[in-house]
Scaffold this active site. Structure first.
Site, PDB file in Angstrom:
ATOM      1  N   LYS A 266      28.766  81.710 126.240  1.00  0.00           N
ATOM      2  CA  LYS A 266      27.493  81.139 125.789  1.00  0.00           C
ATOM      3  C   LYS A 266      27.744  79.878 124.967  1.00  0.00           C
ATOM      4  O   LYS A 266      28.812  79.738 124.365  1.00  0.00           O
ATOM      5  CB  LYS A 266      26.763  82.162 124.899  1.00  0.00           C
ATOM      6  CG  LYS A 266      26.176  83.348 125.631  1.00  0.00           C
ATOM      7  CD  LYS A 266      25.453  84.266 124.654  1.00  0.00           C
ATOM      8  CE  LYS A 266      24.870  85.491 125.359  1.00  0.00           C
ATOM      9  NZ  LYS A 266      23.793  85.180 126.310  1.00  0.00           N
ATOM     10  N   ARG A 340      23.229  94.758 132.285  1.00  0.00           N
ATOM     11  CA  ARG A 340      22.854  95.540 133.470  1.00  0.00           C
ATOM     12  C   ARG A 340      24.045  96.320 134.008  1.00  0.00           C
ATOM     13  O   ARG A 340      23.879  97.401 134.585  1.00  0.00           O
ATOM     14  CB  ARG A 340      22.254  94.613 134.534  1.00  0.00           C
ATOM     15  CG  ARG A 340      23.185  93.522 135.008  1.00  0.00           C
ATOM     16  CD  ARG A 340      22.468  92.378 135.707  1.00  0.00           C
ATOM     17  NE  ARG A 340      21.796  91.489 134.766  1.00  0.00           N
ATOM     18  CZ  ARG A 340      21.072  90.420 135.131  1.00  0.00           C
ATOM     19  NH1 ARG A 340      20.915  90.122 136.409  1.00  0.00           N
ATOM     20  NH2 ARG A 340      20.484  89.663 134.220  1.00  0.00           N
TER      21      ARG A 340
HETATM   22  N1  BES Z   1      22.009  89.480 125.776  1.00  0.00           N
HETATM   23  C1  BES Z   1      21.601  88.498 126.700  1.00  0.00           C
HETATM   24  C2  BES Z   1      20.081  88.301 126.755  1.00  0.00           C
HETATM   25  C3  BES Z   1      19.415  87.805 125.485  1.00  0.00           C
HETATM   26  C4  BES Z   1      19.090  86.481 125.347  1.00  0.00           C
HETATM   27  C5  BES Z   1      19.065  88.679 124.484  1.00  0.00           C
HETATM   28  C6  BES Z   1      18.458  86.020 124.210  1.00  0.00           C
HETATM   29  C7  BES Z   1      18.430  88.222 123.341  1.00  0.00           C
HETATM   30  C8  BES Z   1      18.125  86.897 123.202  1.00  0.00           C
HETATM   31  C9  BES Z   1      22.075  88.871 128.095  1.00  0.00           C
HETATM   32  O1  BES Z   1      23.250  89.592 128.150  1.00  0.00           O
HETATM   33  C10 BES Z   1      22.303  87.588 128.833  1.00  0.00           C
HETATM   34  O2  BES Z   1      23.171  86.867 128.456  1.00  0.00           O
HETATM   35  N2  BES Z   1      21.502  87.346 129.875  1.00  0.00           N
HETATM   36  C11 BES Z   1      21.612  86.183 130.636  1.00  0.00           C
HETATM   37  C12 BES Z   1      21.540  86.575 132.092  1.00  0.00           C
HETATM   38  C13 BES Z   1      21.870  85.463 133.030  1.00  0.00           C
HETATM   39  C14 BES Z   1      23.334  85.108 132.933  1.00  0.00           C
HETATM   40  C15 BES Z   1      21.511  85.878 134.425  1.00  0.00           C
HETATM   41  C16 BES Z   1      20.459  85.263 130.262  1.00  0.00           C
HETATM   42  O3  BES Z   1      19.372  85.754 129.998  1.00  0.00           O
HETATM   43  O4  BES Z   1      20.686  84.061 130.172  1.00  0.00           O
HETATM   44 MN    MN Z   2      24.966  88.336 128.194  1.00  0.00          MN
END
Ligand code: BES
Ligand code: MN
Ligand code: ZN
Length: 489
Positions: A266, A340
């Site tokens: 990230k 997931r």
């Molecule tokens: N934990 C994150 C989602 C999240 C984002 C929670 C902001 C709380 C606040 C999750 O694991 C994630 O990184 N999701 C990605 C999925 C994508 C790579 C398909 C996302 O939402 O960007």
């Molecule tokens: Mn994630």
């Protein structure tokens, strides 16, 4: 651990009002109507309360809002807080008004003149929820608020109504503490230990370690954790308060104690927020705590997948193929779509082992649900209208925002992989929905199921009526009510 501020309920004592220290709270209803306690305060203040409730400022206040009258003449108190609240206010409004009180508790104590308020217990519950503080890492002196006393008609009955709400507040606070805790403190080991400690409350708690998870074939969950120094775990919490032959209801939570994104790392800005990525597991844990504390007459099993998503020489890479416990293979396109993968295995295990009558999973699963719904509503996905509607009803009754999202085959098709049974992402468009479709592949068709994406609701950057900024505990109240509605008449 943060505990709810204790509240004493007693008969009104009008003679004591002039000399009470700290803060005095009075309620003003429709047209500025005052009860006997508020009237006495007004008299001691030579009519200042009446002048206030006749003002434009009061007319503009919404139900549940409050205004301080500071350093009142005629009283020993530091302030009189005037809360606009009708005697017959409903549950939500009474709780909101309680929040206005709880946001401003004084060190020298607070006396609430609830007079004849019908929802006095809910007023106290709102107060307690809003007075939550996370002070575990503040050094120096921290003085908790002074004693809170409710002067109310029929104090025994109000105290009795407030008692199950105290169990609920304990559950909400447990969740908030877990979600607020940084990842160097709330490691996977520490999280599991905090859950194991709930055995004292009569919950049956088992911790499955990596060796157990390997034996079960949880390749998806283990894949997520393999880049971390902290061992992956699944914790199973059983509350068997219902009939012996009744299959349990299952709650499943995503417990990523920190989500760096892994190799699909990230951006740095805001990454600190990912200490909350165990929010789903936090809510499941808080609900289990509440059910135990109030001795719920239901069989409920809570399962949480606890892992850390780190980039490392041992971490999974984009392109890797993992085999889930179900047997389906998953091509990992993005290691940041890890929640997931964790849920797929825990949900499958929950169904195989417990044959639950229904299943609800919670997860801070996607940024896309925040794009869709903001921070006001959790995204609800379901394969079963009856369960979904029962949940939405419970959430509405508790004032917790929840909105149903669509599902369907066209979304599922986005998960098609060239080399495995599915990919772990379905592209940017409809990202919260394709995430739900991924989970749906691990739900047996006969099991009524809901997926709650709480990425937008688990943690907030500003105060709300019932919580200071930070972890909200969203969902503990709704799920506790759902269990009550479904199993406790
Ligand atoms: N934990 C994150 C989602 C999240 C984002 C929670 C902001 C709380 C606040 C999750 O694991 C994630 O990184 N999701 C990605 C999925 C994508 C790579 C398909 C996302 O939402 O960007
Ligand atoms: Mn994630
Ligand atoms: Zn995540």
């Amino acid at each position: 651990m943060a505990h709810p501020v204790p509240i004493q309920f007693r008969d009104p004592d009008l003679e004591a009002l002039a000399s009470l220290p700290g803060r005095i709270v009075i309620l003003a209803g429709e047209g500025g109507a005052l009860g006997p306690g508020a009237k006495r305060v007004n008299k001691l203040m030579r009519g200042a309360v009446e002048r206030y409730v006749a003002s434009d400022a009061f007319a503009k206040m919404k139900q549940g809002d409050a205004q301080d009258l500071a350093w009142p003449a005629g009283l020993a108190a530091d302030a009189v807080q005037v809360v606009r609240l009708d005697k017959r206010a409903d549950v939500t409004t009474a709780r909101k008004a309680g929040g206005s009180i709880g946001a401003k508790l004084g060190k020298a104590g607070t006396t609430v003149l609830a007079d004849g308020l019908l929802r006095a217990a809910d007023l106290s519950f709102g107060l307690v929820l809003r007075a939550y503080e996370f002070t575990a890492h503040k050094t120096g002196e921290h003085t908790p608020p002074g004693p809170v006393t409710f002067m109310v008609a029929g104090p025994e009955a109000v105290a009795a109504a407030a008692s199950p709400l105290a169990a609920l507040a304990e559950g909400v606070f447990f969740t908030r503490d877990l979600v607020n805790e940084p990842a160097n403190i709330l490691t996977t080991d520490d999280f599991a230990a905090r859950l194991a400690a709930m055995q004292e409350l009569g919950l049956e708690v088992e911790i499955l370690e990596e060796a157990d998870l390997t034996k079960l074939g949880m390749g998806a969950l283990l894949g997520v954790g393999q880049g971390s120094e902290s061992p992956s775990k699944v914790v199973v919490m059983q509350w068997n308060g219902g009939p012996k032959d009744q299959p349990p209801f299952a709650l499943v939570g995503k417990g990523v104690v920190f989500d760096t994104g892994g190799i699909s790392i990230k951006p740095a800005g805001g990454m600190e927020e990912m200490t909350m990525d165990m929010g789903g597991a936090g809510v499941v844990s808080g609900v289990m705590r509440t059910l135990a504390l109030r001795g719920a007459k239901a069989n409920v099993v809570g399962l949480v997948g606890i892992v850390e998503n780190m980039p490392d020489g041992k971490a999974i890479r984009p392109g890797d193929v993992l085999t889930s416990m179900k047997g389906d293979t998953i091509e990992v396109i993005n290691t940041d779509a890890e929640g997931r993968l964790v849920l797929a295995d825990v949900m499958w295990y929950a169904q195989e082992r417990f044959k639950p009558s229904g299943m609800i999973n919670l997860a801070t699963l996607t940024g896309a649900i925040i794009v869709a719904l903001g921070h006001e509503n959790t995204g609800v996905f379901s394969n079963n209208d009856a369960l979904c509607n029962a949940f939405l009803k419970a959430a509405a009754a508790e004032g917790e925002g929840a909105w149903r999202m669509p599902m369907g085959e066209a979304y599922d098709a986005k998960l098609k992989s060239r080399i495995a049974d599915m990919m772990n992402v379905g592209g940017r468009d409809g990202g919260a929905i394709t995430a739900a479709q991924f989970l749906a592949r691990f739900v047996k068709p006969e099991v009524p199921w809901c997926h709650l994406d709480i990425a937008g609701t688990a943690l907030l950057k500003s105060d709300t009526a019932l919580a200071p900024k930070g972890a909200t505990g969203w969902g503990v109240m709704a799920l506790n009510r759902l269990i009550k509605d479904m199993y406790e008449g």
